[in-house]
Scaffold this active site. Sequence first.
Site, mmCIF file in Angstrom:
data_model
loop_
_atom_site.group_PDB
_atom_site.id
_atom_site.type_symbol
_atom_site.label_atom_id
_atom_site.label_comp_id
_atom_site.label_asym_id
_atom_site.label_seq_id
_atom_site.Cartn_x
_atom_site.Cartn_y
_atom_site.Cartn_z
ATOM 1 N N GLU A 185 0.886 -1.176 0.000
ATOM 2 C CA GLU A 185 0.000 0.000 0.000
ATOM 3 C C GLU A 185 0.911 1.209 0.000
ATOM 4 O O GLU A 185 1.496 1.547 1.027
ATOM 5 C CB GLU A 185 -0.890 -0.011 1.253
ATOM 6 C CG GLU A 185 -1.831 -1.201 1.356
ATOM 7 C CD GLU A 185 -2.979 -1.133 0.356
ATOM 8 O OE1 GLU A 185 -3.194 -0.061 -0.237
ATOM 9 O OE2 GLU A 185 -3.629 -2.160 0.147
ATOM 10 N N CYS A 194 -2.422 9.269 2.492
ATOM 11 C CA CYS A 194 -2.060 8.629 1.218
ATOM 12 C C CYS A 194 -3.109 8.916 0.154
ATOM 13 O O CYS A 194 -2.790 9.152 -0.998
ATOM 14 C CB CYS A 194 -1.875 7.133 1.406
ATOM 15 S SG CYS A 194 -3.305 6.311 2.110
#
Length: 502
Positions: free
Chosen positions: A245, A279
């Site tokens: 990720e 993010c």
Amino acid sequence: MSTTESTATARETTLTSVDPATGAVVATHPIADEAAVRAAVAQARIAAATWGALGYADRRRHLLRWGSRLVARADEFCELIHAENGKPRDDAYLELTLALEHIHWAAVNAEKVLKPKKVSPGLLMANFAAYIEQRPLGVIGVIGPWNYPVYTPNGSIAYALAAGNAVVFKPSEYSTSIGNYFARAFAEANPELPEGVFGTVNGYGATGAALVHAGVDKIAFTGSTATGKKIMAAAAADLTPVLLECGGKDAVIVAADADIAAAADAVAFGATMNGGQTCAGVERVYVDRSIRDEFIAEVKRILSSVRPGSDAKAAYGPMTMPSQIDVVRRHIDNALNNGGTAVLGGPESVKAPYIEPVVLLDTDENSEAVQEETFGPTVTIRTVSGIDEAVELANNSRYALGSTVFSRKQGLAIARRLRAGQTSVNSVLGFAAISALPFGGLGDSGIGRIHGAPGLLEFTSPHSIAVQRFAIPGMALLSYARTERTMNLLRKVVPLIHGRHR
Ligand code: NAD
């Protein structure tokens, strides 16, 4: 040694984490060397045997107890998150809430998603019963970032545990105390379980690298793309599977028919909350020419009263990782040197450790400021002439993590044209709060998915079982006893099944 950042030299055996707002020491932790990491994985492997052998109902009970323990200690935990990460206490509580939602979802859905499934054996194998059973992988190494030090690694931890694996977690060096508090709460809530079902190893990148080589059955990494690539290369040596990720450069499309106030609110919040250290935070906006001025005025109006700080009224905290401040400063300069203008703030907004909101207009699309992850409370806005141009520019990125669309009539249709792991329509980050939705990226944003059913399947390996229920005389296909008659029959049947399509 700087007092405002977590640091280490090769000789250091301890890691000191500090409050990013004040530089005050939060805690000191021993650094796990290779031997300590291997010992933690060995202990986890023993614990995995017990944990993996429990039924889903038992694991569910243990996981939910862990959640309740975290709720009971929420004030203390959020205070620690505030101190070590810098984010406001309310943001810490929201992060904890979302993590609790995921613990709950994984715990109560694991059985439904992972229980053995019977599948059709097909006509040729009609005398068989066929099953797919999902087995836990064993020990999962989780390596986490600091920006959402609970929610983000938990996307791997809770799902790996619910699927029957033990976890060894290496928290970020900037959120070590938070990671250890999270793991300790699991052990405290479940004292009857063997030690090591969910354990931690502490340290810098070297400790994470040691975990990759310590014989774990999968690495679940959340962090920067550069580190993700190193981990994937290192994991290749042992064919250790990876879930990555990584970073993002998320775009928002504001169509001509958007609710302008709602879109401006979402962009202002999505770009600056958590100091932009998200993010899937908003980094780029593509707004239709017909509504541009009104939209920008509204974004400016909202952000003019948003300020960072460490007091109770601050909207967001300091930059957690001091070196990121230089990246943000560089990207602001880069935007201004590449045709952009600052409509709110500018280079002077960087007041380390804080950065005030910065809104940049019409910067060159190929500039570093538009192509690279900034990870700060800044946003670039570009005017477009319609949806096609907006979609093309939004998709023109090596990253593909989240995205957002504002349109009253075409939201879903535009979302379907975006190259992204997830898209929120007429809201920002909606996908991150819906536990059933998988989360992850494409391209430089990563590989694999956390959350939802795919997030459970990530931590299992499918075991296919074919059981012959009875033998069909003369139809032994997988045997040297196969006869000419059987093959003649096959030559008649195959065209009937597969040869009819013109
Ligand atoms: P980072 O890559 O610097 O560090 C992440 C973790 O990797 C830390 O625990 C670090 O100690 C460890 N590490 C560093 N070098 C390593 C190595 N060689 N081998 C193994 N482990 C190593 O990232 P960060 O600064 O902590 O986090 C910010 C980044 O994380 C941003 O790019 C952000 O977009 C990304 N992020 C992604 C998601 C997502 O879900 N896609 C979520 C949160 C953050």
